[in-house]
Design an enzyme around this catalytic site. Structure first.
Site: not given
Ligand code: GLA
Length: 353
Positions: A128, A164, A183
Site C-alpha cells: 500500500d 490507487w 477503494d
Molecule cells: C488502502 C487500500 C485498501 C486497503 C486499506 C487497508 O485504502 O487501498 O485496499 O488495503 O488501505 O488499510
C-alpha cells in the site's frame, strides 16, 4: 484468484477469522473453482521491537503469522500478506489502528522481507502507499527497492502495487498487478467508477501483468444485475479476482456467479489480455477481448450499459473482426443465443452487461 480480508473485516481480523474463511473457501468449492490465494490485508501488525523486528497484534494473532500461512498451505492454497511502502499503514491513518504506526516496510526492507517470506512463508504481498504518500517518497524507486529485497528471499513472491491509479510502465518490472483506482465499495456508483478508470488501460495488461480493479464486493448487498456487471467486467478486463465477502454469509446467487466456469475461463484465458473498447455510444461501451488465440475466430465481447436507461446495442460483426454466421453465447446466463449475421442486436437493461 482468491479471497482477501479487507472488504468484509477491515482491520478487525484474527487468526481464527482467516483460518475459518480459508476453510470455507475450500468447503464451498471455491478452491476447486480456481480461487487459490488467501490474503491477509491490513490489521495484523503489532509493534516493532528495539531491533526493528515486526511483531503481530497480540490479541488478533497471538501465535504470530506462521500458523496462519501454514494452515493456508495445508489446504493447498497460497498465502498473502500486506505492508505499506512508507512508515505508517493506511489503517493507522483511516481506521485508527495505531499499531500500524511504524509498521510500514520503509527502512526495514531486508528485515521484513526475511520475516514475511523466509520465516513465515507468505507467497504474495500487497504494498500500500498511504505512508509513502505522507513521506512524499519516489514511487518507482521505493517499489523497485522493495522488490529487490523480496527477490533476495524468494523471487517467486507475487507483488501487488496499491497506489490507487496506474503507476506507470515501470510497474511491470516490479509487480504482477497494480490497483488502478481508489477503494471500491459495495455500491453501484463505485463499480461504475472502477470500470471507467480501467476502460483505456488495456495496453498495460499482458505478459503476466494485470490492472487490478480491487477486491470483489460480490456477496455484499449489490443487486443481482450489478453483481453480474461486477464479475463480468472484472473477468473480461482480466482483473485479479479476490473475493471480499464473509464466506459464512455468502448468498447462493453470489456463490454461483463466482463459480461461473465460463466467466472464470474468460478471466483466466491463456493470452491474459484485457478487453479493449471498440464502440462507445453515450454512456454505453462495447469491449472485445482476444481469447485462446490472437485475432482468432472466438472472441469475447461485453455489451456494457452503466446508464440508467435501457440501451439498444447494434454491433456490426466487422467491428468485432468477425464475419459470416456467428454463433453467440451469453457467458453470464451460460446460454446459446443462436447464430447471428452481420451484427449483434441486443437490448441491455440499465446497470447491466
Ligand atoms: C488502502 C487500500 C485498501 C486497503 C486499506 C487497508 O485504502 O487501498 O485496499 O488495503 O488501505 O488499510
Amino acid at each position: 484468484m482468491g479471497w482477501s480480508s479487507w472488504n468484509a473485516f477491515l482491520v478487525d481480523i484474527s487468526e481464527d477469522i482467516i483460518k475459518h474463511q480459508a476453510d470455507l473457501m475450500v468447503e464451498k468449492g471455491l478452491k476447486d473453482a480456481g480461487y487459490h490465494y488467501i490474503n491477509v490485508d491490513d490489521g495484523f501488525f503489532g509493534k516493532r521491537d528495539d531491533n526493528g523486528i515486526m511483531f503481530t497484534n497480540e490479541k488478533r494473532f497471538p501465535n504470530g503469522m506462521k500458523p496462519v500461512a501454514d494452515h493456508i498451505h495445508s489446504l493447498g492454497m497460497k498465502a498473502g500478506i500486506y505492508t505499506d511502502a512508507g512508515n505508517n499503514t493506511c489503517g493507522s491513518i483511516w481506521d485508527n489502528d495505531l499499531a500500524g504506526v511504524g509498521a510500514g516496510i520503509y527502512g526495514h526492507e531486508p528485515q521484513d522481507a526475511q520475516l514475511y517470506f523466509g520465516d513465515w512463508g507468505f507467497d504474495f504481498i500487497k504494498i500500500d502507499y498511504c505512508g509513502g504518500d505522507v513521506l512524499g517518497l519516489d514511487e518507482e524507486e521505493r517499489y523497485t527497492s522493495i522488490r529487490n529485497s523480496i527477490d533476495k528471499v524468494n523471487k517467486n513472491v507475487s507483488v501487488n502495487i496499491c497506489r490507487w491509479a496506474f503507476p506507470g510502465t515501470w510497474a511491470k518490472d516490479v509487480a504482477t498487478s497494480w490497483r488502478i483506482s481508489g477503494d471500491i465499495n459495495a455500491h453501484w456508483g463505485s463499480l461504475k467508477y472502477v470500470v471507467r478508470k480501467n476502460l483505456y488501460l488495456s495496453a498495460y495488461a499482458g505478459n503476466g501483468h494485470y490492472n487490478d480493479m480491487d477486491m470483489l464486493e460480490i456477496g455484499r448487498g449489490l443487486k443481482p444485475n450489478e453483481e453480474e456487471v461486477h464479475f463480468g467486467m472484472w473477468c473480461i478486463m482480466s482483473s485479479p479476482l479476490l473475493i471480499g465477502c464473509d464466506m459464512n454469509t455468502i448468498p447462493d446467487f453470489s456463490l454461483k456467479l463466482l463459480k461461473n466456469k465460463e466467466l472464470i475461463a474468460l478471466n483466466q484465458d491463456v493470452l491474459g489480455l484485457q478487453a479493449h473498447v471498440v464502440q462507445h455510444e453515450n454512456e454505453s461501451y462495447v469491449l472485445v477481448k482476444d481469447i485462446e488465440r490472437k485475432r482468432g475466430l472466438t472472441r469475447a465481447v461485453a455489451l456494457y450499459n452503466p446508464s440508467d436507461q435501457p440501451c439498444d446495442f447494434i454491433v456490426p460483426f466487422e467491428t468485432l473482426e468477425l464475419g459470416g454466421n456467428v454463433k453467440v453465447r451469453d457467458l453470464i446466463k451460460q446460454k446459446d443465443l443462436g447464430k447471428m449475421k452481420e451484427e449483434i442486436r441486443q437490448t441491455v437493461q440499465p446497470h447491466s452487461v
